[in-house]
Design a protein around this motif. Structure first.
Motif, PDB file in Angstrom:
ATOM      1  N   LEU A 135     -24.837 -25.184  -0.555  1.00 22.36           N
ATOM      2  CA  LEU A 135     -24.714 -24.177  -1.616  1.00 22.36           C
ATOM      3  C   LEU A 135     -23.691 -23.101  -1.266  1.00 22.36           C
ATOM      4  O   LEU A 135     -22.920 -22.670  -2.129  1.00 22.36           O
ATOM      5  CB  LEU A 135     -26.081 -23.544  -1.896  1.00 22.36           C
ATOM      6  CG  LEU A 135     -27.099 -24.451  -2.601  1.00 22.36           C
ATOM      7  CD1 LEU A 135     -28.430 -23.735  -2.725  1.00 22.36           C
ATOM      8  CD2 LEU A 135     -26.586 -24.868  -3.961  1.00 22.36           C
ATOM      9  N   VAL A 136     -23.638 -22.678  -0.021  1.00 18.29           N
ATOM     10  CA  VAL A 136     -22.653 -21.680   0.396  1.00 18.29           C
ATOM     11  C   VAL A 136     -21.243 -22.252   0.302  1.00 18.29           C
ATOM     12  O   VAL A 136     -20.322 -21.578  -0.183  1.00 18.29           O
ATOM     13  CB  VAL A 136     -22.961 -21.177   1.824  1.00 18.29           C
ATOM     14  CG1 VAL A 136     -21.808 -20.376   2.403  1.00 18.29           C
ATOM     15  CG2 VAL A 136     -24.227 -20.347   1.823  1.00 18.29           C
ATOM     16  N   CYS A 137     -21.065 -23.491   0.719  1.00 26.99           N
ATOM     17  CA  CYS A 137     -19.747 -24.127   0.615  1.00 26.99           C
ATOM     18  C   CYS A 137     -19.332 -24.291  -0.843  1.00 26.99           C
ATOM     19  O   CYS A 137     -18.169 -24.059  -1.203  1.00 26.99           O
ATOM     20  CB  CYS A 137     -19.751 -25.492   1.310  1.00 26.99           C
ATOM     21  SG  CYS A 137     -19.836 -25.363   3.097  1.00 26.99           S
ATOM     22  N   LEU A 138     -20.251 -24.683  -1.697  1.00 26.75           N
ATOM     23  CA  LEU A 138     -19.956 -24.830  -3.119  1.00 26.75           C
ATOM     24  C   LEU A 138     -19.570 -23.485  -3.732  1.00 26.75           C
ATOM     25  O   LEU A 138     -18.606 -23.404  -4.504  1.00 26.75           O
ATOM     26  CB  LEU A 138     -21.169 -25.418  -3.837  1.00 26.75           C
ATOM     27  CG  LEU A 138     -21.015 -25.717  -5.313  1.00 26.75           C
ATOM     28  CD1 LEU A 138     -19.990 -26.817  -5.523  1.00 26.75           C
ATOM     29  CD2 LEU A 138     -22.334 -26.133  -5.902  1.00 26.75           C
ATOM     30  N   LEU A 139     -20.279 -22.444  -3.373  1.00 32.25           N
ATOM     31  CA  LEU A 139     -19.957 -21.107  -3.867  1.00 32.25           C
ATOM     32  C   LEU A 139     -18.571 -20.674  -3.396  1.00 32.25           C
ATOM     33  O   LEU A 139     -17.779 -20.123  -4.166  1.00 32.25           O
ATOM     34  CB  LEU A 139     -21.012 -20.108  -3.400  1.00 32.25           C
ATOM     35  CG  LEU A 139     -20.792 -18.657  -3.817  1.00 32.25           C
ATOM     36  CD1 LEU A 139     -20.947 -18.509  -5.332  1.00 32.25           C
ATOM     37  CD2 LEU A 139     -21.763 -17.758  -3.103  1.00 32.25           C
ATOM     38  N   PHE A 140     -18.251 -20.947  -2.140  1.00 35.92           N
ATOM     39  CA  PHE A 140     -16.935 -20.604  -1.603  1.00 35.92           C
ATOM     40  C   PHE A 140     -15.816 -21.297  -2.363  1.00 35.92           C
ATOM     41  O   PHE A 140     -14.834 -20.669  -2.756  1.00 35.92           O
ATOM     42  CB  PHE A 140     -16.876 -20.962  -0.112  1.00 35.92           C
ATOM     43  CG  PHE A 140     -15.511 -20.834   0.469  1.00 35.92           C
ATOM     44  CD1 PHE A 140     -14.973 -19.589   0.740  1.00 35.92           C
ATOM     45  CD2 PHE A 140     -14.747 -21.961   0.730  1.00 35.92           C
ATOM     46  CE1 PHE A 140     -13.698 -19.468   1.273  1.00 35.92           C
ATOM     47  CE2 PHE A 140     -13.479 -21.851   1.258  1.00 35.92           C
ATOM     48  CZ  PHE A 140     -12.955 -20.603   1.534  1.00 35.92           C
ATOM     49  N   PHE A 141     -15.948 -22.613  -2.593  1.00 32.31           N
ATOM     50  CA  PHE A 141     -14.895 -23.351  -3.286  1.00 32.31           C
ATOM     51  C   PHE A 141     -14.783 -22.948  -4.755  1.00 32.31           C
ATOM     52  O   PHE A 141     -13.684 -22.911  -5.307  1.00 32.31           O
ATOM     53  CB  PHE A 141     -15.107 -24.859  -3.147  1.00 32.31           C
ATOM     54  CG  PHE A 141     -14.758 -25.366  -1.781  1.00 32.31           C
ATOM     55  CD1 PHE A 141     -13.457 -25.303  -1.314  1.00 32.31           C
ATOM     56  CD2 PHE A 141     -15.729 -25.881  -0.955  1.00 32.31           C
ATOM     57  CE1 PHE A 141     -13.127 -25.759  -0.053  1.00 32.31           C
ATOM     58  CE2 PHE A 141     -15.419 -26.346   0.307  1.00 32.31           C
ATOM     59  CZ  PHE A 141     -14.104 -26.279   0.760  1.00 32.31           C
ATOM     60  N   MET A 142     -15.886 -22.622  -5.390  1.00 30.98           N
ATOM     61  CA  MET A 142     -15.829 -22.165  -6.781  1.00 30.98           C
ATOM     62  C   MET A 142     -15.124 -20.819  -6.882  1.00 30.98           C
ATOM     63  O   MET A 142     -14.283 -20.619  -7.770  1.00 30.98           O
ATOM     64  CB  MET A 142     -17.242 -22.069  -7.367  1.00 30.98           C
ATOM     65  CG  MET A 142     -17.848 -23.398  -7.719  1.00 30.98           C
ATOM     66  SD  MET A 142     -19.538 -23.281  -8.320  1.00 30.98           S
ATOM     67  CE  MET A 142     -19.422 -22.039  -9.559  1.00 30.98           C
ATOM     68  N   LEU A 143     -15.437 -19.902  -5.991  1.00 27.94           N
ATOM     69  CA  LEU A 143     -14.778 -18.598  -6.011  1.00 27.94           C
ATOM     70  C   LEU A 143     -13.291 -18.714  -5.687  1.00 27.94           C
ATOM     71  O   LEU A 143     -12.463 -18.027  -6.281  1.00 27.94           O
ATOM     72  CB  LEU A 143     -15.467 -17.641  -5.043  1.00 27.94           C
ATOM     73  CG  LEU A 143     -16.861 -17.171  -5.452  1.00 27.94           C
ATOM     74  CD1 LEU A 143     -17.477 -16.321  -4.360  1.00 27.94           C
ATOM     75  CD2 LEU A 143     -16.802 -16.414  -6.761  1.00 27.94           C
ATOM     76  N   ARG A 144     -12.954 -19.584  -4.761  1.00 27.09           N
ATOM     77  CA  ARG A 144     -11.544 -19.799  -4.434  1.00 27.09           C
ATOM     78  C   ARG A 144     -10.785 -20.384  -5.613  1.00 27.09           C
ATOM     79  O   ARG A 144      -9.667 -19.962  -5.916  1.00 27.09           O
ATOM     80  CB  ARG A 144     -11.426 -20.721  -3.228  1.00 27.09           C
ATOM     81  CG  ARG A 144     -10.014 -20.761  -2.661  1.00 27.09           C
ATOM     82  CD  ARG A 144      -9.958 -21.619  -1.445  1.00 27.09           C
ATOM     83  NE  ARG A 144      -9.260 -22.832  -1.844  1.00 27.09           N
ATOM     84  CZ  ARG A 144      -9.212 -23.930  -1.151  1.00 27.09           C
ATOM     85  NH1 ARG A 144      -9.875 -24.026  -0.047  1.00 27.09           N
ATOM     86  NH2 ARG A 144      -8.529 -24.961  -1.577  1.00 27.09           N
TER      87      ARG A 144
END
Length: 79
Positions: free
Chosen positions: A24-33
């Protein structure tokens, strides 16, 4: 026997929760990027320098891709 089953399940449950949280943290990071990189960008395929032309005819006559169009007496405009 009950004590060993609980000891075995607890670390595996913690590993699953940690893995889900990491995903979930990785998904959030890529979405924000992605959202940061694609904010308000709009690309057009218009010819360079046509925004300063006096009229549509002048802009189209200076376009190198339309130089071999031939007859300039007949004009067609597609809206």
């Amino acid at each position: 026997m009950f004590c060993t089953a609980v000891k075995w399940r607890l670390p595996s449950l913690q590993a699953v929760i940690t893995a889900v949280a990491l995903v979930l943290v990785c998904l959030l990071f890529f979405m924000l990027r992605y959202l940061y990189r694609h904010k308000g960008t709009y690309h057009t395929n218009e010819a360079k320098g046509t925004e300063f032309a006096e009229s549509a005819d002048a802009a189209l006559q200076s376009d190198p891709t339309l130089q071999d169009a031939g007859d300039t007496s007949k004009k067609e405009y597609f809206i």
